[in-house]
Motif scaffolding. Sequence first.
Motif, mmCIF file in Angstrom:
data_model
loop_
_atom_site.group_PDB
_atom_site.id
_atom_site.type_symbol
_atom_site.label_atom_id
_atom_site.label_comp_id
_atom_site.label_asym_id
_atom_site.label_seq_id
_atom_site.Cartn_x
_atom_site.Cartn_y
_atom_site.Cartn_z
ATOM 1 N N ASN A 13 37.004 62.706 46.468
ATOM 2 C CA ASN A 13 36.062 61.925 47.276
ATOM 3 C C ASN A 13 34.699 61.796 46.597
ATOM 4 O O ASN A 13 34.163 60.687 46.468
ATOM 5 N N THR A 110 29.015 64.555 49.506
ATOM 6 C CA THR A 110 29.991 64.106 50.493
ATOM 7 C C THR A 110 30.045 65.202 51.540
ATOM 8 O O THR A 110 29.896 66.389 51.228
ATOM 9 N N ALA A 113 31.573 63.942 58.470
ATOM 10 C CA ALA A 113 30.651 63.249 59.369
ATOM 11 C C ALA A 113 30.332 64.102 60.590
ATOM 12 O O ALA A 113 31.214 64.707 61.179
ATOM 13 N N TRP A 144 30.163 59.959 53.701
ATOM 14 C CA TRP A 144 30.949 60.637 54.727
ATOM 15 C C TRP A 144 32.442 60.671 54.458
ATOM 16 O O TRP A 144 33.031 59.695 54.008
ATOM 17 N N VAL A 145 33.023 61.820 54.772
ATOM 18 C CA VAL A 145 34.470 62.008 54.736
ATOM 19 C C VAL A 145 34.929 62.380 56.138
ATOM 20 O O VAL A 145 34.133 62.804 56.980
ATOM 21 N N THR A 146 36.218 62.230 56.358
ATOM 22 C CA THR A 146 36.797 62.601 57.646
ATOM 23 C C THR A 146 37.143 64.093 57.642
ATOM 24 O O THR A 146 37.137 64.741 56.596
ATOM 25 N N GLN A 150 39.315 62.911 53.763
ATOM 26 C CA GLN A 150 39.506 61.579 53.206
ATOM 27 C C GLN A 150 38.187 60.819 53.296
ATOM 28 O O GLN A 150 37.503 60.852 54.319
ATOM 29 N N ARG A 152 35.679 57.994 53.932
ATOM 30 C CA ARG A 152 35.667 56.833 54.815
ATOM 31 C C ARG A 152 35.684 55.558 53.971
ATOM 32 O O ARG A 152 35.053 55.496 52.920
ATOM 33 N N GLU A 154 34.366 52.611 53.933
ATOM 34 C CA GLU A 154 33.174 51.862 53.539
ATOM 35 C C GLU A 154 32.237 52.628 52.602
ATOM 36 O O GLU A 154 31.263 52.071 52.099
ATOM 37 N N GLU A 155 32.525 53.861 52.330
ATOM 38 C CA GLU A 155 31.563 54.694 51.609
ATOM 39 C C GLU A 155 31.404 54.328 50.135
ATOM 40 O O GLU A 155 30.297 54.425 49.604
#
Length: 170
Positions: A13, A110, A113, A144-146, A150, A152, A154-155
Motif C-alpha cells: 500500500n 498510510t 481510516a 487511507w487503507v481499510t 487494502q 482505498r 482513490e488514494e
Amino acid sequence: MSTLVIVESHFSNTWSIGEAIAGALPDATLLRVDNAPKRIDPSVELLILGAPTHAFTLSSSASRTSALERKTAGAQAARRGGFHASSIGLREWIAEASIPGTTKVLTFDTCVAGAGTLFGQAAKKAVARLVANGVNAQYGSTFWVTGADQLRAEETERAAAWARGFKAGE
C-alpha cells in the motif's frame, strides 16, 4: 529540482502511494527503504519519506514481525502477488541517515481510516524524529487503507495530485 522518494512498505500500500508520488514528479527517484542510501546527496532538493502506520507510530521490529503474520485480504494479496515486505523500517533509517540542511523533507504515511487521526500517525512521528536530528522536515499527508489492509481506491490518484500540487507550489 531533484527528488528522492524513500518508502517502507509491508503490504504494497505505501509502495503504491510512493509510486504515484514519484510518477507525478518528472525528476523523482523511488527507492525502498532497504536500498536507500544513509547519506543523502546534496543535489537532492526534496526528500519524501513514506511509511505505514503501525500501532499509531513508525514500525518497530516487533510490529514488522506481527505484520508478516497478518491474514487480512490485503496481506494475502500482497504475498500472492510476490510483494516483499521492507526488512528495515523508516525509524531505523532515520536514526542512521545524514540529510543535508539544504534538503527539504516531507513525510507521508498510510493508515487505517479513522483511528490514526485520533491516536497518531507514522508520518508525524517521523517528522518529530527528523526535527530532533536537526532536519528541515514537515508532515505531508496521510493516505487511507481499510481495516483489511487494502488501499482505498482513490488514494493513488490523491497521492499523485498531492505531489503535483506540491511541485506547482515550489
